[in-house]
Scaffold this motif. Structure first.
Motif, PDB file in Angstrom:
ATOM      1  N   PHE A 258      -8.723  31.881   4.877  1.00  0.00           N
ATOM      2  CA  PHE A 258      -8.359  33.353   5.260  1.00  0.00           C
ATOM      3  C   PHE A 258      -7.144  33.831   4.518  1.00  0.00           C
ATOM      4  O   PHE A 258      -6.268  33.421   4.278  1.00  0.00           O
ATOM      5  N   PRO A 259      -7.306  35.359   4.238  1.00  0.00           N
ATOM      6  CA  PRO A 259      -6.240  35.848   3.698  1.00  0.00           C
ATOM      7  C   PRO A 259      -4.853  35.429   4.431  1.00  0.00           C
ATOM      8  O   PRO A 259      -4.658  35.358   5.551  1.00  0.00           O
ATOM      9  N   GLY A 260      -3.590  35.247   3.755  1.00  0.00           N
ATOM     10  CA  GLY A 260      -2.430  35.006   4.361  1.00  0.00           C
ATOM     11  C   GLY A 260      -2.314  33.442   4.627  1.00  0.00           C
ATOM     12  O   GLY A 260      -0.979  33.022   5.071  1.00  0.00           O
ATOM     13  N   GLU A 261      -3.162  32.649   4.441  1.00  0.00           N
ATOM     14  CA  GLU A 261      -3.077  31.163   4.611  1.00  0.00           C
ATOM     15  C   GLU A 261      -3.175  30.330   3.548  1.00  0.00           C
ATOM     16  O   GLU A 261      -3.337  30.725   2.417  1.00  0.00           O
ATOM     17  N   THR A 262      -2.638  29.014   3.522  1.00  0.00           N
ATOM     18  CA  THR A 262      -2.464  28.139   2.530  1.00  0.00           C
ATOM     19  C   THR A 262      -2.768  26.766   3.026  1.00  0.00           C
ATOM     20  O   THR A 262      -3.158  26.688   4.034  1.00  0.00           O
TER      21      THR A 262
ATOM     22  N   THR B  91     -12.977  28.861  11.756  1.00  0.00           N
ATOM     23  CA  THR B  91     -11.765  28.679  12.529  1.00  0.00           C
ATOM     24  C   THR B  91     -11.237  30.222  12.265  1.00  0.00           C
ATOM     25  O   THR B  91     -11.661  31.023  11.587  1.00  0.00           O
ATOM     26  N   THR B  92      -9.807  30.278  13.085  1.00  0.00           N
ATOM     27  CA  THR B  92      -9.144  31.430  12.562  1.00  0.00           C
ATOM     28  C   THR B  92      -8.197  31.272  11.554  1.00  0.00           C
ATOM     29  O   THR B  92      -7.320  32.097  11.094  1.00  0.00           O
ATOM     30  N   LYS B  93      -8.499  30.402  10.556  1.00  0.00           N
ATOM     31  CA  LYS B  93      -7.792  30.116   9.513  1.00  0.00           C
ATOM     32  C   LYS B  93      -8.557  29.869   8.351  1.00  0.00           C
ATOM     33  O   LYS B  93      -7.971  29.999   7.126  1.00  0.00           O
TER      34      LYS B  93
ATOM     35  N   ASN C  66     -12.122  23.209  -5.421  1.00  0.00           N
ATOM     36  CA  ASN C  66     -12.115  24.719  -5.895  1.00  0.00           C
ATOM     37  C   ASN C  66     -11.946  25.661  -4.510  1.00  0.00           C
ATOM     38  O   ASN C  66     -12.994  26.550  -4.283  1.00  0.00           O
ATOM     39  N   VAL C  67     -11.095  25.385  -3.779  1.00  0.00           N
ATOM     40  CA  VAL C  67     -10.882  26.439  -2.453  1.00  0.00           C
ATOM     41  C   VAL C  67     -10.562  27.705  -2.893  1.00  0.00           C
ATOM     42  O   VAL C  67      -9.658  28.084  -3.628  1.00  0.00           O
ATOM     43  N   THR C  68     -11.390  28.585  -2.249  1.00  0.00           N
ATOM     44  CA  THR C  68     -11.163  30.151  -2.492  1.00  0.00           C
ATOM     45  C   THR C  68     -10.760  30.830  -1.495  1.00  0.00           C
ATOM     46  O   THR C  68     -10.716  30.193  -0.366  1.00  0.00           O
ATOM     47  N   GLU C  69     -10.141  32.078  -1.645  1.00  0.00           N
ATOM     48  CA  GLU C  69      -9.858  32.625  -0.212  1.00  0.00           C
ATOM     49  C   GLU C  69     -10.957  33.655   0.018  1.00  0.00           C
ATOM     50  O   GLU C  69     -11.571  34.426  -0.718  1.00  0.00           O
ATOM     51  N   PHE C  70     -11.208  33.608   1.284  1.00  0.00           N
ATOM     52  CA  PHE C  70     -12.383  34.334   1.851  1.00  0.00           C
ATOM     53  C   PHE C  70     -11.868  35.883   1.786  1.00  0.00           C
ATOM     54  O   PHE C  70     -10.854  36.183   2.332  1.00  0.00           O
ATOM     55  N   PRO C  71     -12.804  36.753   1.394  1.00  0.00           N
ATOM     56  CA  PRO C  71     -12.252  38.179   1.472  1.00  0.00           C
ATOM     57  C   PRO C  71     -12.290  38.676   2.685  1.00  0.00           C
ATOM     58  O   PRO C  71     -12.872  38.368   3.786  1.00  0.00           O
ATOM     59  N   ALA C  72     -11.271  39.589   2.903  1.00  0.00           N
ATOM     60  CA  ALA C  72     -11.077  40.478   4.222  1.00  0.00           C
ATOM     61  C   ALA C  72     -12.432  41.243   4.567  1.00  0.00           C
ATOM     62  O   ALA C  72     -13.108  41.388   3.660  1.00  0.00           O
ATOM     63  N   PRO C  73     -12.593  41.318   5.879  1.00  0.00           N
ATOM     64  CA  PRO C  73     -13.714  42.053   6.264  1.00  0.00           C
ATOM     65  C   PRO C  73     -13.603  43.337   5.533  1.00  0.00           C
ATOM     66  O   PRO C  73     -12.541  43.991   5.346  1.00  0.00           O
TER      67      PRO C  73
END
Length: 266
Positions: free
Chosen positions: A214-218, A194-196, A235-242
């Protein structure tokens, strides 16, 4: 690799979709962002990816530009073979499509997709609030491909406990063997992008589960934009920015005219 600070929501979806695809696998590609993501995967980590298009082309190298539809002549140029629509779907029904890559306008917690209409069904089918493009081959892909990857813009109006219409089957009601009992051979939704963030479907309950943000989301911001309760991975992780190179490939080589990946307004 240098991370980009200048990317759009569509571009991070494309990058995430590309990274889900694996080298030397067969992917049945739907129209739109799945095409862009498949091309990005083949130009980065998955040069052996074999795309299949609904109009019948199997394995085109796609070196002559981005197709704008599943019947675009560019899907046929250099293809391993072309057998028409029936041949393409026969391939999936025989178990030879590792991934089906499709989009939708509405999704529920079990990964069922709606791309037909918004409104009250069945009474409002003839005069819906919104008439959507319809299935095309998406329902067949969802039923027969080994695994499906879904793309849906993240909005509370699009993530609903009950869909207006089930166009493409996911895990149905989530009950044990629901897809098998309905005559479907594929395992169903594998990832939702999704966009999040990125989601999988928990093995036992088949419910949507957040695995990457995605970056900026919680977790809280994503749940607030969802019309049902999400499962949350341990273990939710942050997807790296492109990366800068990934964004460059999308903008300059894959979709330079912004056919599917729209440019941000200046």
């Amino acid at each position: 690799m240098t991370v980009s600070t200048d990317y759009t929501a569509q571009e991070i979806i494309v990058v995430a979709g590309a990274k889900v695809l694996e080298d030397n696998k067969i992917v049945f590609v739907g129209t739109g962002l799945p095409m862009v993501a498949s091309l990005l995967a083949s130009r980065t980590h998955a040069p052996g990816l074999i795309p299949v298009f609904e109009a019948g082309a199997v394995g085109p190298p796609l070196k002559h530009g981005l197709p704008v539809s599943v019947g675009d002549s560019r899907t046929f140029t250099g293809a391993s073979y072309v057998k028409g629509l029936n041949g393409a779907f026969e391939l999936t029904q025989r178990g030879f499509a590792d991934f089906g890559f499709i989009g939708g306008a509405e999704v529920d917690m079990y990964g069922n997709l709606n791309s037909t209409m918004m409104g009250d069904f069945p009474a409002g089918y003839q005069k819906p609030k919104v008439r959507l493009p319809g299935s095309g081959g998406a329902s067949d892909m969802a039923a027969s491909c080994e695994r499906t990857i879904l793309i849906v813009p993240h909005d509370k109006k699009k993530f609903n406990e009950k869909l207006s219409y089930v166009t493409s089957p996911g895990h149905l009601d989530g009950s044990p063997n629901a897809r098998y009992n309905a005559g479907m051979q594929g395992k169903g939704p594998y990832r939702l992008i999704t966009t999040k963030g990125i989601f999988d479907f928990e093995e036992k309950t088949k419910r949507m589960r957040l695995i990457q943000m995605f970056p900026g989301e919680t977790v809280e911001s994503i749940q607030a934009a969802t019309g049902f309760e999400l499962l949350i991975a341990d273990n939710v992780t942050e997807f790296p920015a492109p990366t800068v190179e990934e964004v460059r490939l999308i903008r300059e080589e894959i979709d330079p005219n912004g056919v599917f990946v729209k440019r941000a307004a200046k």
